[in-house]
Design a protein around this motif. Structure first.
Motif, PDB file in Angstrom:
ATOM      1  N   ALA A   1       0.826  -1.197   0.000  1.00  0.00           N
ATOM      2  CA  ALA A   1       0.000   0.000   0.000  1.00  0.00           C
ATOM      3  C   ALA A   1       0.864   1.252   0.000  1.00  0.00           C
ATOM      4  O   ALA A   1       0.538   2.258  -0.660  1.00  0.00           O
ATOM      5  CB  ALA A   1      -0.934  -0.018   1.206  1.00  0.00           C
ATOM      6  N   ARG A   2       1.970   1.248   0.745  1.00  0.00           N
ATOM      7  CA  ARG A   2       2.843   2.421   0.783  1.00  0.00           C
ATOM      8  C   ARG A   2       3.450   2.701  -0.582  1.00  0.00           C
ATOM      9  O   ARG A   2       3.551   3.846  -1.012  1.00  0.00           O
ATOM     10  CB  ARG A   2       3.944   2.187   1.819  1.00  0.00           C
TER      11      ARG A   2
ATOM     12  N   ASP B   1       0.662   4.250  -2.877  1.00  0.00           N
ATOM     13  CA  ASP B   1       0.380   5.644  -2.538  1.00  0.00           C
ATOM     14  C   ASP B   1       1.484   6.563  -3.044  1.00  0.00           C
ATOM     15  O   ASP B   1       1.221   7.658  -3.558  1.00  0.00           O
ATOM     16  CB  ASP B   1       0.214   5.792  -1.029  1.00  0.00           C
TER      17      ASP B   1
ATOM     18  N   GLU C   1      -4.044  -4.382   3.859  1.00  0.00           N
ATOM     19  CA  GLU C   1      -4.440  -2.973   3.798  1.00  0.00           C
ATOM     20  C   GLU C   1      -5.079  -2.648   2.443  1.00  0.00           C
ATOM     21  O   GLU C   1      -6.151  -2.037   2.376  1.00  0.00           O
ATOM     22  CB  GLU C   1      -3.240  -2.079   4.045  1.00  0.00           C
ATOM     23  N   LEU C   2      -4.417  -3.044   1.352  1.00  0.00           N
ATOM     24  CA  LEU C   2      -4.981  -2.785   0.028  1.00  0.00           C
ATOM     25  C   LEU C   2      -6.233  -3.620  -0.222  1.00  0.00           C
ATOM     26  O   LEU C   2      -7.183  -3.155  -0.849  1.00  0.00           O
ATOM     27  CB  LEU C   2      -3.927  -3.074  -1.049  1.00  0.00           C
TER      28      LEU C   2
ATOM     29  N   ARG D   1      -8.993  -1.931   1.640  1.00  0.00           N
ATOM     30  CA  ARG D   1      -9.276  -0.604   1.095  1.00  0.00           C
ATOM     31  C   ARG D   1     -10.151  -0.692  -0.147  1.00  0.00           C
ATOM     32  O   ARG D   1     -11.048   0.114  -0.346  1.00  0.00           O
ATOM     33  CB  ARG D   1      -7.974   0.121   0.763  1.00  0.00           C
ATOM     34  N   LEU D   2      -9.897  -1.687  -0.990  1.00  0.00           N
ATOM     35  CA  LEU D   2     -10.669  -1.854  -2.222  1.00  0.00           C
ATOM     36  C   LEU D   2     -11.788  -2.875  -2.070  1.00  0.00           C
ATOM     37  O   LEU D   2     -12.502  -3.154  -3.035  1.00  0.00           O
ATOM     38  CB  LEU D   2      -9.749  -2.274  -3.377  1.00  0.00           C
TER      39      LEU D   2
ATOM     40  N   TYR E   1      -6.762   1.681 -10.503  1.00  0.00           N
ATOM     41  CA  TYR E   1      -6.613   2.470  -9.273  1.00  0.00           C
ATOM     42  C   TYR E   1      -6.131   3.876  -9.612  1.00  0.00           C
ATOM     43  O   TYR E   1      -5.132   4.059 -10.326  1.00  0.00           O
ATOM     44  CB  TYR E   1      -5.606   1.774  -8.361  1.00  0.00           C
TER      45      TYR E   1
ATOM     46  N   THR F   1      -7.032   6.829  -6.970  1.00  0.00           N
ATOM     47  CA  THR F   1      -6.777   7.258  -5.599  1.00  0.00           C
ATOM     48  C   THR F   1      -7.400   6.222  -4.662  1.00  0.00           C
ATOM     49  O   THR F   1      -8.072   5.284  -5.114  1.00  0.00           O
ATOM     50  CB  THR F   1      -7.372   8.645  -5.314  1.00  0.00           C
ATOM     51  N   HIS F   2      -7.226   6.428  -3.365  1.00  0.00           N
ATOM     52  CA  HIS F   2      -7.774   5.459  -2.416  1.00  0.00           C
ATOM     53  C   HIS F   2      -9.292   5.497  -2.373  1.00  0.00           C
ATOM     54  O   HIS F   2      -9.921   4.605  -1.783  1.00  0.00           O
ATOM     55  CB  HIS F   2      -7.193   5.694  -1.023  1.00  0.00           C
ATOM     56  N   THR F   3      -9.882   6.534  -2.976  1.00  0.00           N
ATOM     57  CA  THR F   3     -11.356   6.601  -3.064  1.00  0.00           C
ATOM     58  C   THR F   3     -11.862   6.504  -4.495  1.00  0.00           C
ATOM     59  O   THR F   3     -13.074   6.515  -4.708  1.00  0.00           O
ATOM     60  CB  THR F   3     -11.864   7.906  -2.440  1.00  0.00           C
TER      61      THR F   3
ATOM     62  N   PHE G   1     -11.460   4.136  -7.600  1.00  0.00           N
ATOM     63  CA  PHE G   1     -10.984   2.906  -8.224  1.00  0.00           C
ATOM     64  C   PHE G   1     -12.186   2.135  -8.764  1.00  0.00           C
ATOM     65  O   PHE G   1     -13.309   2.288  -8.289  1.00  0.00           O
ATOM     66  CB  PHE G   1     -10.203   2.041  -7.223  1.00  0.00           C
TER      67      PHE G   1
END
Length: 732
Positions: free
Chosen positions: A185-186, A189, A236-237, A240-241, A252, A254-256, A258
């Protein structure tokens, strides 16, 4: 790979090395071109250049294998070895399957049974066949590679073996090879913050899955797309998805922001196909397709939107015209094998071409002419004369109008696409008509391409494919599928070449969005074709009933002069005995013909004939008979000839037709019921108006009303005067 940086820095390091990777890719591409040129398209042992396998020899082995920026997997074989022969189809399939991986790794082969290659095989210490050696990138001249023992004999196993070797590659590895390790995830990002809008695809998969790495390598030669693999353990990923399916692919941003990639089946082949066709994703070195490509200049034909799911008759007729009138024209004299090829080609066209009646009649006439030529050679001029001999019901259009085969630019697609379409259609028509010879169409195509097709390297490639297995085709169904599979092989070979239209990339056809039922997966997740479904699709797609007749050439009917010559060749007695002269044809020849044709018709005296002209049925908008007769015979006025028996016959016929028209109207009014909205007075008004135009009738009615008003006014005037006079007399 063993020498790779940690996963946290691999993406950033990859971006920093992007420019260097491009340069290395260009060098690698040049080496691949050199390899192709060395092979020259000539078959060597079990492989040919069209198989995407680099064929090695003592002259090119050092340049291809050593100090190369790409790794190589090399097969040593003997053409007499039965196991090598059995393994060769797997090697060919593997080469086509990983064609997109060439910048990182490529396949090569050398025939140790050839005495000229013995020194190379001894240099590598080869004692048995087949043997595989893996040569890392930038191998030195004294390297013999890693000997691979107990290797898999299927495509999937060999593909996984290659990935394992790339991941364990010692430093320096192939510079063009993207990172194949898992991501976090890092990392994602960090990448999104500096990606500048580039597409990012995340492949979620199990720990032991190869799908993500295969998709990454499949997209190796494409720009504006980055593919990374995310394992199920990356919680985490995954959370998140909200990923629940493994494997699956997400686009993908952004984290919001996708979305899940929509595919027919969750497998590598469908992921790669969908990602390669995302907007803005193009093959490296290819210009991005723009809408402006379809805007032609004044010298080119304008783009015409078309239905990609249908076959156009315009393409088939254009292919006929180009092959018979343009391509064959380069052969002034046709003899020997070429004449046999021409006879076979025209014969299958006559039998199976699903064209319009005039085109089919023209092909039949040409085929009959060819079969009557009992000579060993013919002149093309004689063939062209037979081809261009036309009549009212036999004509081959003289135009090229590509529709389904039009390219974004003039040099793309066109004739080669139309010829493939033509022979696919012929194989399907042979199946539908239950031909007795399953190889009839295929052999006709084989001979025609070998003797006449202008692209000689293309002809050599097709000849090699035909030599492999065409003779094994033993049914009409197999013939249809054989041509389909070889067409897909050609598509795979030409994908990414300069001849590829960026708006119409070479894909394995039919794609999933056109025929979902044609695609399936093997138990191990490998893509496979359902040939029964493919055959059903081909039979429908190329069927005569499914062809589109839009945008056909307008010159399907021969010119007026040719039709007039054909009609004048028929005896006048036959025309009078059975001829029905249609009004439209008479109007076209007399009134609508150009001035030069009118003068030609005046210079050639012809007997006017109205015999057989049909009496038209009553219609409400019929103009009077006199104007109808004048319309058809006004062209005879400038001749100023003395009355002849024929002209007197025309006038008598005119009077007879007028009498028949009036009599027929009276009988029709007595026999037929009144239609809705029409009264008997309307019918009688029509009868009374025979011989007069509508304007004449209107003027008569107007004058009648005016005269009536005048008489009424005069009567009122005299009546008033009379009353005044009586009043004066009565006064004292």
């Amino acid at each position: 790979m063993a020498a790779r940086a940690s996963p946290a820095t691999s993406l950033s390091r990859w971006r920093m090395c992007g420019t260097a990777a491009v340069r290395v890719r260009l060098v690698c591409a040049v080496l691949c071109v050199m390899c192709v040129l060395c092979s020259g398209g000539v078959r060597a042992g079990l492989y040919s250049e069209s198989d995407q396998v680099a064929i090695l020899s003592p002259d090119n082995v050092d340049a291809v294998l050593f100090n190369s920026p790409s790794a190589a997997l090399l097969e040593f074989y003997a053409s007499w070895c039965g196991h090598c022969v059995a393994f060769s189809p797997v090697w060919k399939k593997l080469a086509l399957d990983i064609k997109e991986w060439k910048l990182a790794v490529y396949l090569a082969a050398i025939d140790c049974a050839d005495e000229s290659n013995r020194a190379v095989c001894v240099r590598f210490g080869i004692t048995g066949y087949p043997s595989l050696r893996f040569l890392p990138a930038f191998s030195s001249n004294d390297s013999t590679g890693e000997d691979l023992r107990g290797f898999s004999r299927d495509v999937a196993g060999l593909r996984h073996l290659i990935i394992d070797k790339l991941e364990s590659h010692k430093h320096p590895g192939p510079p063009a090879c993207p990172p194949l390790e898992k991501t976090s995830a890092r990392e994602i990002d960090s990448y999104v913050e500096n990606s500048r809008g580039q597409n990012l695809a995340l492949v979620f998969e199990e720990d032991d899955s190869y799908v993500g790495r295969e998709v990454i390598l499949d997209l190796l030669q494409y720009e504006n797309i980055t593919v990374r693999r995310v394992l199920r353990s990356e919680e985490e990923l995954v959370s998140r998805l909200s990923v629940t399916d493994f494997p699956s692919v997400y686009l993908y941003k952004t984290h919001t922001n996708f979305t899940r990639l929509p595919v027919l089946k969750e497998a590598r082949a469908f992921y790669s196909y969908a990602l390669q066709r995302l907007p803005g994703v193009v093959r490296e070195g290819k210009p991005r397709p723009e809408v402006s490509d379809f805007i032609r200049n004044e010298t080119e034909e304008q783009w015409r939107p078309f239905n990609k799911t249908r076959v156009y008759m315009s393409d088939l007729e254009s292919a006929l015209h180009y092959s018979l009138r343009v391509e064959l024209a380069s052969h002034l004299v046709i003899s020997g094998e070429a004449l046999i090829a021409l006879r076979g080609y025209v014969s299958v066209l006559d039998k199976y071409f699903p064209g319009r009646p005039p085109v089919k009649n023209a092909l039949k006439a040409v085929n009959d002419w060819l079969q009557k030529q009992k000579v060993t050679s013919i002149n093309y001029s004689d063939f062209r004369e037979a081809l261009d001999t036309t009549s009212a019901d036999s004509y081959l259009p003289k135009a090229v109008r590509w529709m389904g085969c039009q390219g974004s630019k003039q040099h793309y697609r066109g004739y080669p696409c139309a010829m493939w379409t033509l022979f696919h259609t012929l194989t399907v028509q042979a199946l539908e008509t239950e031909s007795k010879d399953p190889q009839e169409v295929l052999q006709a195509m084989r001979r025609y391409v070998s003797s006449f097709f202008g692209c000689r390297p293309c002809a050599v490639h097709f000849k090699n494919m035909a030599q492999e297995s065409m003779d094994n085709v033993n049914s009409l169904r197999a013939a249809v599928l054989w041509l389909w599979s070889r067409h897909n092989r050609v598509n795979a070979r030409l994908a990414g070449e300069l001849s590829e239209d960026p708006h119409f990339p070479k894909v394995q056809w039919p794609p999933p969005d056109l025929c979902p039922a044609c695609h399936s997966l093997k138990p191990g997740g490998e893509h496979t074709w359902l040939q029964d479904e493919v055959l059903a699709f081909l039979r429908n797609y190329y069927s005569a009933q499914h062809l589109l007749h839009d945008f056909l050439s307008d010159d399907i009917a021969p010119p007026l002069t040719e039709r007039r010559k054909a009609r004048e060749a028929v005896p006048v007695q036959e025309q009078e005995a059975g001829g029905e002269v249609e009004e439209e044809e008479m109007v076209e020849e007399v009134d609508g013909a150009p001035q030069d044709e009118k003068s030609a018709s005046e210079a050639l005296p012809r007997k006017p004939s109205i015999v057989g002209l049909r009496l038209r049925q009553f219609r409400e908008d019929i103009v009077d008979l006199d104007s109808f007769i004048v319309q058809h015979y006004k062209a005879k006025a400038p001749l100023k000839r003395q009355d002849t028996e024929d002209e007197q016959h025309v006038r008598r016929t005119k009077r007879d037709l007028a009498a028949q028209e009036v009599e027929g109207l009276a009988l029709e009014m007595e026999a037929e019921p009144e239609p809705y909205g029409h009264s008997r007075s309307t019918r009688w008004m029509f009868v009374l108006s025979v011989g007069f135009s509508r304007l004449d009738v209107s003027l008569c009615v107007t004058l009648y009303l005016l005269s009536t008003l005048c008489i009424v006014a005069m009567c009122l005037y005299f009546r008033v005067k009379r009353r005044q006079r009586r009043t004066k007399v009565a006064l004292p």
